[in-house]
Each structure stands twice: as structure tokens, then as C-alpha cells.
Design a protein around this motif. Sequence first.
Motif, PDB file in Angstrom:
ATOM      1  N   PHE A 165      46.280  36.610  49.099  1.00 51.35           N
ATOM      2  CA  PHE A 165      47.112  36.492  47.907  1.00 51.35           C
ATOM      3  C   PHE A 165      46.215  36.116  46.734  1.00 51.35           C
ATOM      4  O   PHE A 165      45.425  35.163  46.826  1.00 51.35           O
ATOM      5  N   ARG A 166      46.360  36.842  45.618  1.00 47.69           N
ATOM      6  CA  ARG A 166      45.555  36.530  44.439  1.00 47.69           C
ATOM      7  C   ARG A 166      46.443  36.530  43.196  1.00 47.69           C
ATOM      8  O   ARG A 166      47.433  37.268  43.119  1.00 47.69           O
ATOM      9  N   ASP A 167      46.031  35.698  42.224  1.00 50.47           N
ATOM     10  CA  ASP A 167      46.809  35.587  40.990  1.00 50.47           C
ATOM     11  C   ASP A 167      46.264  36.509  39.908  1.00 50.47           C
ATOM     12  O   ASP A 167      45.368  37.330  40.166  1.00 50.47           O
ATOM     13  N   GLU A 177      40.195  30.742  48.946  1.00 54.53           N
ATOM     14  CA  GLU A 177      39.227  31.751  49.388  1.00 54.53           C
ATOM     15  C   GLU A 177      38.355  31.203  50.521  1.00 54.53           C
ATOM     16  O   GLU A 177      37.969  30.038  50.504  1.00 54.53           O
ATOM     17  N   ILE A 178      38.053  32.042  51.511  1.00 51.02           N
ATOM     18  CA  ILE A 178      37.148  31.637  52.578  1.00 51.02           C
ATOM     19  C   ILE A 178      35.817  32.362  52.413  1.00 51.02           C
ATOM     20  O   ILE A 178      35.723  33.389  51.731  1.00 51.02           O
ATOM     21  N   GLU A 179      34.796  31.835  53.051  1.00 53.66           N
ATOM     22  CA  GLU A 179      33.444  32.355  52.873  1.00 53.66           C
ATOM     23  C   GLU A 179      33.327  33.829  53.253  1.00 53.66           C
ATOM     24  O   GLU A 179      32.575  34.587  52.628  1.00 53.66           O
ATOM     25  N   ALA A 180      34.077  34.254  54.279  1.00 47.39           N
ATOM     26  CA  ALA A 180      33.942  35.618  54.803  1.00 47.39           C
ATOM     27  C   ALA A 180      34.268  36.689  53.767  1.00 47.39           C
ATOM     28  O   ALA A 180      33.720  37.798  53.812  1.00 47.39           O
ATOM     29  N   ARG A 195      44.702  32.715  46.172  1.00 38.37           N
ATOM     30  CA  ARG A 195      45.638  31.598  46.335  1.00 38.37           C
ATOM     31  C   ARG A 195      45.957  31.330  47.800  1.00 38.37           C
ATOM     32  O   ARG A 195      46.672  30.378  48.123  1.00 38.37           O
ATOM     33  N   GLY A 196      45.439  32.160  48.665  1.00 43.24           N
ATOM     34  CA  GLY A 196      45.637  31.960  50.096  1.00 43.24           C
ATOM     35  C   GLY A 196      45.324  33.223  50.864  1.00 43.24           C
ATOM     36  O   GLY A 196      45.346  34.335  50.313  1.00 43.24           O
TER      37      GLY A 196
END
Length: 296
Positions: A162-164, A274-277, A170-171
Motif C-alpha cells: 500500500f502506498r500513498d 517499507e521493508i528492505e526487500a 504505508r504497509g
Amino acid sequence: MDHIFWNCGKIRPIWKEFLDWFNHGHDTHNSDIMSMLVAAWGYSFSSQVASYWKAGIINLIWAIWMQRNCCIFEDGKFEAKRILHSVKVAFREMDQNFSLSSMNNNCEDLIILRKIGIKGCASPPSDFINVYWWPPPNQWIKVNTDGSALGAPGKIVAGGDFRDNHSLVRGCFHVKGDLGYAFEAELLAVITAIQIAHHRNWYYLWVESDSTYIVSLLTTRSLTVPWRFLASWRRVIALLENFTLHITHIYREGNKAVDIMASNNMEEGWWPAEIEAIKDVVRLDISTHSHLRMIH
């Protein structure tokens, strides 16, 4: 049948020469005709070579049958060259009367086609299009989803992010399912995404997927889904009444972040940031980097 069409001492050399035309001489090691045919139908050729390969096998079996009948009923002489010649005649008739697809533009295909006396039809040059990931409008959340199944069927996994409107994550999530097919994994991904969006009150939602199946389901609110997902899908359809929804398709090249989220080696879970991957891919999307997609 194996003796008539395959194992006879007069027939084996004919098959060997035919298979050598297509660089598959090792197939004479098969013990029976059916094993050879099953293997032969699975070979990968360019569309033009594949047409002659399959037609050649059928014509060769027919020519062997006709030659044997000639020997038995008309006191004819068995002539291996006549059998192979009749196959090449059939190839020329195909070439003159049918518009076949193109070859791969490589030496291997060119050599095969020259052996059977056919002029190659070159593949047209590939073209490319630019694929972009675009952020949602202000106050909207965009979710991209993807799913995969390793095998047919295989263990299904699904992911999304999910992005703004600032392109900030955002998740993101990764879920695993039972054995199934890729389209079921895509369905699991979008079900999970809408449930998460509802839980977090993201009601201005842009759903984007590289699956035309998912885009069609959401656009039409269709209930034509596998029965084991039907109850969950009905609940999702009911939830959609709360959403202002925008639905789009994106090519896989522009969906790379969730392609990573749907990989088999991910741990199941939800991450509120955000995660590193996916960090590097997200940065490319933020910079409106274009991804190239090859088209023919």
C-alpha cells in the motif's frame, strides 16, 4: 505397431535421418514408437519449425505404412529414400499452401530449415514499451497485488503493498495458502488487500494488479471464483460498498515490488512500513523510472 513403425531394421535408419534433420537423432534410443511420440510432442521449437516437425512425424508414419502396403500387395520394392522424399514433398506443399509462423532468428533454426528444404521466415524485430508505476491522487491509497503458485497446482503465496500519494509505503503483506493455481493466488492477494484496507479505513482505494482475471472480477463484481474462495469473496464484494474504488491493470514489469512480496521465500506477515526487500524497487518507482516490456 512397434515393429512396423519403429523397431524394424529397415525403418530405424529412416527415423534416424529424419530426426537428424531436426537435431534430435538421440531419440532413436527410445524402445517404442509411443515413447518417442510422447517425447517428440513436448519439444520446444520456434513456431515455424514446430509445424514442420509435427507434420513431418505424421507424414513419415503415413509414408512408412503406404510403402509397406506397396511391398505386400503390389510386389513393390522397399525404398527408404522414397519415404524420406515423400516427407520433403509434403514440406514443400505446406510451404506453398499455408502461411506458417516465423522461425527463431538463429543458426539452429536456419540449419534445420535448410536440411528439410524450406526457406526460413524470419521473426519480426521485437518492440518495447515503457511501463510506469504511478502514485495515487491526494488522500488515496494505492495497493498493488500479486500471487504465484510453484507448480500446477502448487503452494500458493500472495503479496501486496500500500502506498500513498507521495509514493511512500504505508504497509505491505505476504500470505500463504494451500495447494492451488496462480489465478487462485492472485485472488487470495486481492482478498487480503481489501480486508486490510477496510480494517485500516483506507476507503479511497486504487487497486492495481498484473492479473486481467482480478481486474475483470473487481470491475464486474463477478462471483465466478473457485468455490473454496467464494465465501471470502462474497464478504469482500459486500465490503466494496464502503469504498470509492479505482481498478487498473499493470504489466508485470511495473509490478516488481509486489512480485518480490509474493515470492516463496518470504515470511508470512504484515509490515506497517517499507521493508528492505522492496526498498530498491520502490525508489525506482518514486523516481518514475520506466521498466521496459518487450512486445512482438
